[in-house]
Motif scaffolding. Structure first.
Motif, PDB file in Angstrom:
ATOM      1  N   PRO A  22      44.675   8.230  80.754  1.00 17.48           N
ATOM      2  CA  PRO A  22      45.033   9.713  80.940  1.00 17.48           C
ATOM      3  C   PRO A  22      45.863  10.420  79.726  1.00 17.48           C
ATOM      4  CG  PRO A  22      44.865   8.286  83.104  1.00 17.48           C
ATOM      5  CD  PRO A  22      45.119   7.434  81.951  1.00 17.48           C
ATOM      6  N   VAL A  23      45.307  11.451  79.284  1.00 23.01           N
ATOM      7  CA  VAL A  23      46.172  12.163  78.457  1.00 23.01           C
ATOM      8  C   VAL A  23      46.481  13.611  79.090  1.00 23.01           C
ATOM      9  CG1 VAL A  23      44.053  12.971  77.229  1.00 23.01           C
ATOM     10  CG2 VAL A  23      46.253  13.028  76.147  1.00 23.01           C
ATOM     11  N   SER A  24      47.550  14.078  79.023  1.00 25.03           N
ATOM     12  CA  SER A  24      47.897  15.268  79.515  1.00 25.03           C
ATOM     13  C   SER A  24      47.144  16.611  79.046  1.00 25.03           C
ATOM     14  CB  SER A  24      49.782  15.530  79.085  1.00 25.03           C
ATOM     15  OG  SER A  24      49.736  15.852  78.058  1.00 25.03           O
ATOM     16  N   GLY A  25      46.989  17.580  79.644  1.00 25.85           N
ATOM     17  CA  GLY A  25      46.579  18.597  79.285  1.00 25.85           C
ATOM     18  C   GLY A  25      47.386  19.328  78.009  1.00 25.85           C
ATOM     19  N   ALA A  26      48.450  19.334  77.987  1.00 27.78           N
ATOM     20  CA  ALA A  26      49.347  19.692  76.995  1.00 27.78           C
ATOM     21  C   ALA A  26      49.122  19.383  75.715  1.00 27.78           C
ATOM     22  CB  ALA A  26      50.830  19.660  77.195  1.00 27.78           C
ATOM     23  N   ILE A  27      48.796  17.876  75.615  1.00 29.99           N
ATOM     24  CA  ILE A  27      48.188  17.291  74.328  1.00 29.99           C
ATOM     25  C   ILE A  27      46.980  17.677  73.928  1.00 29.99           C
ATOM     26  CG2 ILE A  27      47.851  15.184  73.498  1.00 29.99           C
ATOM     27  CD1 ILE A  27      50.257  13.825  74.878  1.00 29.99           C
ATOM     28  N   LEU A  28      46.169  17.575  74.857  1.00 34.39           N
ATOM     29  CA  LEU A  28      44.710  18.127  74.606  1.00 34.39           C
ATOM     30  C   LEU A  28      44.572  19.414  74.192  1.00 34.39           C
ATOM     31  CD1 LEU A  28      42.874  16.564  77.769  1.00 34.39           C
ATOM     32  CD2 LEU A  28      42.820  15.734  75.486  1.00 34.39           C
ATOM     33  N   ALA A  29      45.340  20.404  74.614  1.00 30.38           N
ATOM     34  CA  ALA A  29      45.455  21.670  74.100  1.00 30.38           C
ATOM     35  C   ALA A  29      45.950  21.781  72.946  1.00 30.38           C
ATOM     36  CB  ALA A  29      46.462  22.611  75.082  1.00 30.38           C
ATOM     37  N   VAL A  30      47.010  20.851  72.301  1.00 30.87           N
ATOM     38  CA  VAL A  30      47.385  21.200  70.940  1.00 30.87           C
ATOM     39  C   VAL A  30      46.540  20.497  70.095  1.00 30.87           C
ATOM     40  CG1 VAL A  30      49.086  19.907  69.385  1.00 30.87           C
ATOM     41  CG2 VAL A  30      49.661  20.826  71.548  1.00 30.87           C
ATOM     42  N   GLU A  31      45.820  19.463  70.458  1.00 29.84           N
ATOM     43  CA  GLU A  31      44.898  18.698  69.616  1.00 29.84           C
ATOM     44  C   GLU A  31      43.372  19.455  69.320  1.00 29.84           C
ATOM     45  OE1 GLU A  31      44.067  14.750  69.447  1.00 29.84           O
ATOM     46  OE2 GLU A  31      45.866  13.852  70.453  1.00 29.84           O
ATOM     47  N   THR A  32      43.321  20.554  70.568  1.00 32.32           N
ATOM     48  CA  THR A  32      42.026  21.377  70.226  1.00 32.32           C
ATOM     49  C   THR A  32      42.420  22.643  69.839  1.00 32.32           C
ATOM     50  OG1 THR A  32      42.084  21.830  72.579  1.00 32.32           O
ATOM     51  CG2 THR A  32      40.777  19.689  71.911  1.00 32.32           C
ATOM     52  N   GLY A  33      43.621  22.911  69.701  1.00 39.54           N
ATOM     53  CA  GLY A  33      44.147  24.352  69.216  1.00 39.54           C
ATOM     54  C   GLY A  33      43.715  25.444  70.037  1.00 39.54           C
ATOM     55  N   VAL A  34      43.883  24.944  71.478  1.00 36.86           N
ATOM     56  CA  VAL A  34      43.546  26.366  72.243  1.00 36.86           C
ATOM     57  C   VAL A  34      44.777  26.186  73.347  1.00 36.86           C
ATOM     58  CG1 VAL A  34      41.039  25.941  72.449  1.00 36.86           C
ATOM     59  CG2 VAL A  34      42.652  24.827  73.821  1.00 36.86           C
TER      60      VAL A  34
END
Length: 231
Positions: A22-34
């Motif tokens: 599992p990966v945090s939403g914060a990391i996913l937001a940074v990696e996808t630029g949203v």
């Protein structure tokens, strides 16, 4: 630069596939630029489309194996490549292959999200009409012979106008701006030769398979010509 929503969802799926835990939403937001808020909406959208994304805000998310992309999700560059490629084939190839290119693009457009279908309809990538020489033989038959690894008997006219009878093992067909070329092993010359289709007076499939595999011949021809295999 604004990214289309369908492309953004595709990027999110690709990012999720890189993580086994599992990966945090914060990391996913940074990696996808949203923003984090947009990230949560995108995850909900993918889940609604059948993506097996488990987790929740504060705990992290993981994409379970087995999920295939929703039908026909492409980036803008991929859409442009499909349009340009299809238009090129429609103008450069024989009639049956050209019709296949048009039909394939229509099938893709039929299942695309509206914003991506609009990209196809409004594409500004154009292909000029070539000044191609007329073929005297059926290219569809030649393509079938290549697929079946069948020998062809040719009547072939060279640049001097001399006509010879050849038995060839065709394994590739090259498309250029003004000519098309059959790449084959020539029994008469005992080597690889290139036959312009506008100089093939007649071609008949023998229905007999040649003794070596098509991919082996292609590999040896590339080596002889110093051509690198596609990456």
């Amino acid at each position: 630069m604004t990214v289309a929503r369908s492309e953004r969802l595709l990027i999110l799926l690709q990012v999720l596939r890189r993580y086994r835990q599992p990966v945090s939403g914060a990391i996913l937001a940074v990696e996808t630029g949203v923003s984090l808020r947009t990230l949560y909406r995108d995850i909900a959208s993918l889940q609604a489309q059948g993506a097996l994304i488990e987790g929740e805000a504060g705990l992290g998310y993981v994409l379970k194996p087995g999920f295939m992309l929703p039908p026909m999700m492409f980036s803008q560059e991929e859409i442009e490549a499909l349009v340009l490629g299809s238009r090129w084939v429609a103008k450069m190839a024989d009639p049956r292959l050209a019709a296949g290119a048009v039909d394939a693009l229509q099938k893709i457009a039929a299942v695309l999200p509206p914003e991506l279908k609009e990209e196809i309809d409004n594409s500004t990538l154009l292909v000029a009409t070539p000044r191609s020489r007329e073929d005297k033989t059926d290219l569809a038959m030649i393509r079938n012979a290549i697929r079946a690894e069948h020998m062809l008997d040719l009547a072939y006219e060279d640049e001097k106008g001399t006509i010879t009878q050849r038995r060839i093992w065709p394994f590739a067909l090259g498309f250029f701006d003004s000519v098309r070329v059959v790449v084959a092993w020539c029994e008469m010359r005992r080597g690889f030769r290139h036959f312009r289709t506008d100089r093939i007076i007649s071609a008949v499939s023998t229905g007999e398979r040649y003794t070596r595999r098509r991919l082996v011949l292609l590999k040896e021809w590339r080596k002889e010509e110093g051509i690198a295999a596609p990456g």
